[in-house]
Motif scaffolding. Structure first.
Motif, PDB file in Angstrom:
ATOM      1  N   ALA A  85       1.390  -0.988   5.426  1.00  0.00           N
ATOM      2  CA  ALA A  85       0.020  -1.219   4.952  1.00  0.00           C
ATOM      3  C   ALA A  85      -0.906  -1.721   6.045  1.00  0.00           C
ATOM      4  O   ALA A  85      -2.001  -2.179   5.749  1.00  0.00           O
TER       5      ALA A  85
ATOM      6  N   LEU B  96      -4.547  -0.223   6.108  1.00  0.00           N
ATOM      7  CA  LEU B  96      -5.388  -0.199   4.905  1.00  0.00           C
ATOM      8  C   LEU B  96      -6.735  -0.889   5.086  1.00  0.00           C
ATOM      9  O   LEU B  96      -7.737  -0.396   4.559  1.00  0.00           O
TER      10      LEU B  96
ATOM     11  N   THR C  74      -6.079  -3.469  -2.406  1.00  0.00           N
ATOM     12  CA  THR C  74      -6.878  -2.924  -1.307  1.00  0.00           C
ATOM     13  C   THR C  74      -7.255  -1.475  -1.573  1.00  0.00           C
ATOM     14  O   THR C  74      -8.414  -1.079  -1.380  1.00  0.00           O
TER      15      THR C  74
ATOM     16  N   LEU D  28       3.399   2.591  -1.977  1.00  0.00           N
ATOM     17  CA  LEU D  28       3.502   1.238  -1.414  1.00  0.00           C
ATOM     18  C   LEU D  28       3.997   0.235  -2.461  1.00  0.00           C
ATOM     19  O   LEU D  28       4.846  -0.596  -2.165  1.00  0.00           O
TER      20      LEU D  28
ATOM     21  N   ALA E 182      -0.091   5.742   5.902  1.00  0.00           N
ATOM     22  CA  ALA E 182       0.379   4.488   5.300  1.00  0.00           C
ATOM     23  C   ALA E 182       1.423   4.770   4.222  1.00  0.00           C
ATOM     24  O   ALA E 182       2.419   4.046   4.104  1.00  0.00           O
TER      25      ALA E 182
ATOM     26  N   ASP F 278      -1.442  -4.399  -1.646  1.00  0.00           N
ATOM     27  CA  ASP F 278      -1.819  -3.073  -1.149  1.00  0.00           C
ATOM     28  C   ASP F 278      -2.555  -2.285  -2.223  1.00  0.00           C
ATOM     29  O   ASP F 278      -3.544  -1.593  -1.932  1.00  0.00           O
TER      30      ASP F 278
END
Lengths: 87, 132
Positions: A57, A60, B69, B61, A51, B66
């Motif tokens: 993503a 995830l 998470t 990211l 990722a 994200d």
């Protein structure tokens, strides 16, 4: 980033291979349960690395599920190994 | 050096460090002598390695959803890894293949006869309350 991805892949493959050796050699079911836990975490690290490398993503939620239910296997094995091999 | 480059570099360092800790856990699984020390390798360096990889992933990211998470993944891992290690340790303790000479403290040593008696009596206990 490609260099990092290659290095991390090599390290994780080596870690997963060593863990697989422990799963195969045992000697007890508890060693295998512990090694399976480590293998699961190595797979999780590989998914996170993928990722990070592709900045994508999508995978995830898989990590969330792995982290949530991954310990169930070890706990069940430990629970029933206690009943089957009393000392 | 822009901020993006710096963040990517830090993320790369975190990813490599996390993968190194995963490799350390793998080596420990091969080299450690008994199940209790292998359990230690599975519980501590492995979780720290995964957390470092997650940190590197979050730095790369860089969006709110994200990162949330990934924080959740880290929290779940921190919450569940001790449970698994604890259960394995409780099951492994009274077995004979534990290297007792390697234990620094053994707080259950005084109770070992009682534990063995409990474990020996358990298979005969087939009441529905225990098996359900």
């Amino acid at each position: 980033m490609t260099v990092v991805a290659v290095i991390v892949t090599a390290l994780l493959v080596a870690a997963g291979g060593l863990t697989l050796v422990r799963i195969i050699r045992g000697p007890s079911i508890l060693d295998r349960a512990v090694a399976t836990d480590v293998l699961l975490a190595v797979v999780g690290a590989a998914i996170a690395t993928e990722a990070a490398y592709s900045r994508d993503a999508t995978a995830l939620p898989v990590l969330v599920v792995l982290a949530l239910v991954g310990f169930v296997g070890s706990v069940s094995v430990a629970r029933f190994a206690a009943r089957r091999n009393p000392k | 050096m822009t901020l993006d480059t710096i963040l990517d570099t830090v993320a790369g360092v975190c990813l490599v460090a996390g993968a190194l800790l995963c490799l350390a856990a793998g080596i420990a699984l091969i080299r450690f002598p008994d199940v209790l020390s292998r359990m230690h390798a599975a519980a501590k360096p492995q979780v720290l390695g995964l957390l470092l990889v997650l940190l590197g992933c979050a730095l790369r990211l860089r969006t709110g959803v994200d990162i949330t998470t990934l924080v959740l993944v880290g929290l779940f891992q921190l919450a569940t890894a001790p449970v698994a290690a604890h259960m394995v340790g409780r099951t492994a303790y009274p077995h004979d293949d534990i290297r007792r000479d390697l234990l620094i403290t053994d707080e259950l040593a005084g109770d070992i006869d009682r534990i063995r008696a409990d474990r020996a009596g358990e298979p005969q206990d087939t009441s529905p309350a225990r098996t359900s």
